[in-house]
Write an enzyme that holds these catalytic residues in place. Structure first.
Site, mmCIF file in Angstrom:
data_model
loop_
_atom_site.group_PDB
_atom_site.id
_atom_site.type_symbol
_atom_site.label_atom_id
_atom_site.label_comp_id
_atom_site.label_asym_id
_atom_site.label_seq_id
_atom_site.Cartn_x
_atom_site.Cartn_y
_atom_site.Cartn_z
ATOM 1 N N LYS A 115 0.798 -1.243 0.471
ATOM 2 C CA LYS A 115 0.135 -0.070 0.551
ATOM 3 C C LYS A 115 1.181 1.247 -0.109
ATOM 4 O O LYS A 115 0.644 2.097 -0.471
ATOM 5 C CB LYS A 115 -0.907 0.167 1.221
ATOM 6 N N LYS A 197 -5.153 -11.255 -8.528
ATOM 7 C CA LYS A 197 -7.050 -11.730 -7.849
ATOM 8 C C LYS A 197 -7.583 -10.885 -7.680
ATOM 9 O O LYS A 197 -7.664 -9.564 -8.912
ATOM 10 C CB LYS A 197 -6.570 -11.839 -6.884
ATOM 11 N N LYS A 200 -11.348 -5.247 -5.885
ATOM 12 C CA LYS A 200 -12.293 -4.417 -5.768
ATOM 13 C C LYS A 200 -11.882 -2.833 -6.349
ATOM 14 O O LYS A 200 -12.530 -2.008 -6.717
ATOM 15 C CB LYS A 200 -13.903 -4.384 -4.512
HETATM 16 P P1 ATP Z 1 -8.642 -3.690 -1.672
HETATM 17 O O1 ATP Z 1 -8.915 -3.789 -4.340
HETATM 18 O O2 ATP Z 1 -9.725 -2.847 -1.406
HETATM 19 O O3 ATP Z 1 -7.569 -4.346 -1.376
HETATM 20 P P2 ATP Z 1 -9.884 -6.494 -2.096
HETATM 21 O O4 ATP Z 1 -11.352 -6.822 -3.168
HETATM 22 O O5 ATP Z 1 -8.795 -7.202 -2.097
HETATM 23 O O6 ATP Z 1 -10.067 -5.579 -1.845
HETATM 24 P P3 ATP Z 1 -10.542 -7.990 1.081
HETATM 25 O O7 ATP Z 1 -11.682 -6.050 1.226
HETATM 26 O O8 ATP Z 1 -9.178 -7.357 0.997
HETATM 27 O O9 ATP Z 1 -10.631 -7.215 -0.601
HETATM 28 O O10 ATP Z 1 -11.102 -8.663 1.343
HETATM 29 C C1 ATP Z 1 -12.413 -9.027 2.144
HETATM 30 C C2 ATP Z 1 -12.343 -10.569 1.953
HETATM 31 O O11 ATP Z 1 -12.438 -10.951 0.336
HETATM 32 C C3 ATP Z 1 -11.348 -10.684 2.129
HETATM 33 O O12 ATP Z 1 -11.734 -12.155 3.086
HETATM 34 C C4 ATP Z 1 -10.319 -11.752 0.830
HETATM 35 O O13 ATP Z 1 -9.829 -12.583 1.365
HETATM 36 C C5 ATP Z 1 -11.560 -12.041 0.329
HETATM 37 N N1 ATP Z 1 -11.002 -11.546 -1.080
HETATM 38 C C6 ATP Z 1 -10.967 -10.629 -1.394
HETATM 39 N N2 ATP Z 1 -10.530 -10.522 -3.002
HETATM 40 C C7 ATP Z 1 -10.509 -12.219 -3.066
HETATM 41 C C8 ATP Z 1 -10.519 -12.579 -4.276
HETATM 42 N N3 ATP Z 1 -10.306 -12.290 -5.642
HETATM 43 N N4 ATP Z 1 -11.016 -13.760 -4.301
HETATM 44 C C9 ATP Z 1 -11.862 -15.082 -2.622
HETATM 45 N N5 ATP Z 1 -11.455 -13.512 -1.670
HETATM 46 C C10 ATP Z 1 -11.128 -12.545 -2.056
#
Ligand code: ATP
Ligand code: LTN
Length: 334
Positions: A115, A197, A200
């Site tokens: 980050k 991955k 969002k």
């Molecule tokens: P950001 O883009 O803001 O980092 P993110 O989409 O990666 O967000 P998080 O808020 O970090 O998501 O995660 C929320 C939950 O969703 C966590 O439990 C994380 O492990 C799960 N998660 C996030 N992305 C994935 C994915 N691509 N597949 C499965 N689980 C996910």
């Protein structure tokens, strides 16, 4: 452990609208857990401001996230769904735990490094101590288990280290939490770069299915998903695009990879992508309908927010008071 029942805590940041990855990897797996655990699911808005947010946007996204928890099927009578900022004990315990966390430990956190590289103009102290606040979230509720994805395992390790350190000095204050990896711990990959991955905060809108995308958008995004040129629906490590679509299809329908391979034997990627799009669109439709219903029922949602914040406050203050006493803070004279 709270009142004799095993406790579970998890949270999501309202940094964007949640994706199919968040749903299949996290939210969907949370639905049955209230049978076994006392569950707390927080919209962790204190964490969100570690990167700069537009206030109106943050407020809207946070409420949408909370409504999506409900729309996906978490029963607010059995799951405590609340905003982190409504329970001030998070910040208070966070401060205390800061004094039991070493800079050397925080320096090793890979999410901070990622980050910080991404937001080089705003490497603030909150971003640095993010894992300590996360430890406070978890420890406040004496959580036994914390469902998180693989990316959060390091934060859970530091939480355990902080809790063990505190317990070693003051006696048995905190339950030591375990990570909980769901049965279907599917990791959903980006539709545009299947080695990354689905996230969002991805800037490419075609990379993610947003939980509120309409049917046409979902089908269009799957049509454009990056795949290989073999044109055979087959699960394989060297076919990350198709394998990702198969994971999505399998998680949505409950079919195995072999069943999917048979179903699409002799058919091209076009047919398969359309089928994945339809299954996802149909699967998300009831959640979206419920979400829009909830959006119109302000009083109902407000009631849940208020009741659950009170419940979370009750348990959180109980732990906080215990901690304050242990470290030597005086009681308020009556
Ligand atoms: P950001 O883009 O803001 O980092 P993110 O989409 O990666 O967000 P998080 O808020 O970090 O998501 O995660 C929320 C939950 O969703 C966590 O439990 C994380 O492990 C799960 N998660 C996030 N992305 C994935 C994915 N691509 N597949 C499965 N689980 C996910
Ligand atoms: N850091 C987590 C969100 C989060 C969390 C928590 C998850 C904040 N506090 C406590 C589990 C338990 C994330 O970015 N996914």
């Amino acid at each position: 452990m709270l009142d004799g029942k095993k406790t579970l805590f998890s949270g999501m940041q309202a940094t964007g609208t949640i994706t199919l990855g968040n749903y299949l990897g996290a939210l969907k797996n949370w639905l049955d857990l209230d049978k076994e655990y006392e569950c707390f699911y927080s919209v962790v808005d204190l964490h969100s401001i570690t990167v700069r947010q537009d206030p109106a946007e943050l407020r809207k996204r946070a409420r949408n996230l909370l409504m999506l928890y409900l729309a996906a099927g978490l029963d607010p009578e059995k799951n405590c769904i609340y905003y982190q900022s409504h329970v001030s004990a998070h910040a208070e315990l966070g401060w205390i735990l800061n004094c039991f966390t070493y800079m050397g430990e925080l320096n090793r956190m890979t999410q901070f490094k990622d980050k910080a590289a991404k937001h080089a103009d705003n490497i603030n102290a909150g971003l640095y101590t993010y894992p300590v606040l996360m430890a406070a979230d978890i420890l406040l509720f004496q959580s036994d288990v914390v469902p998180v994805g693989a990316d959060q395992k390091q934060h859970l390790e530091i939480t355990r280290d902080i809790a063990n350190r505190f317990n070693a000095i003051y006696g048995d204050v905190f339950t030591i939490p375990e990570p909980y990896i769901g049965k279907q711990g599917a990791k959903i990959m980006s539709l545009q770069d299947p080695t990354k991955k689905m996230s969002k905060s991805d800037e490419n809108p075609n990379a993610s299915i947003i939980l509120l995308d309409d049917t046409d958008t979902i089908i269009r995004k799957f049509k454009r998903a990056v795949t290989d040129s073999e044109a055979i629906v087959r699960y394989s490590d060297d076919k990350p695009g198709i394998s990702n679509l198969m994971t999505i299809y399998s998680t949505m329908t409950g079919k195995t990879y072999e069943e999917i391979e048979r179903e699409f034997d002799g058919k091209g990627y076009g047919d398969f992508k359309l089928a994945v799009g339809e299954v996802v669109a149909n699967g998300l439709k009831p959640i979206q309908d419920r979400f829009y219903e909830l959006s119109k029922d302000k009083a109902y949602v407000d009631g849940i927010i208020k009741n659950n914040a009170e419940k979370a406050n009750y348990y959180a203050r109980k732990t906080l008071r215990k901690v304050q006493k242990k470290v030597g803070f005086p009681e308020m004279p009556r």
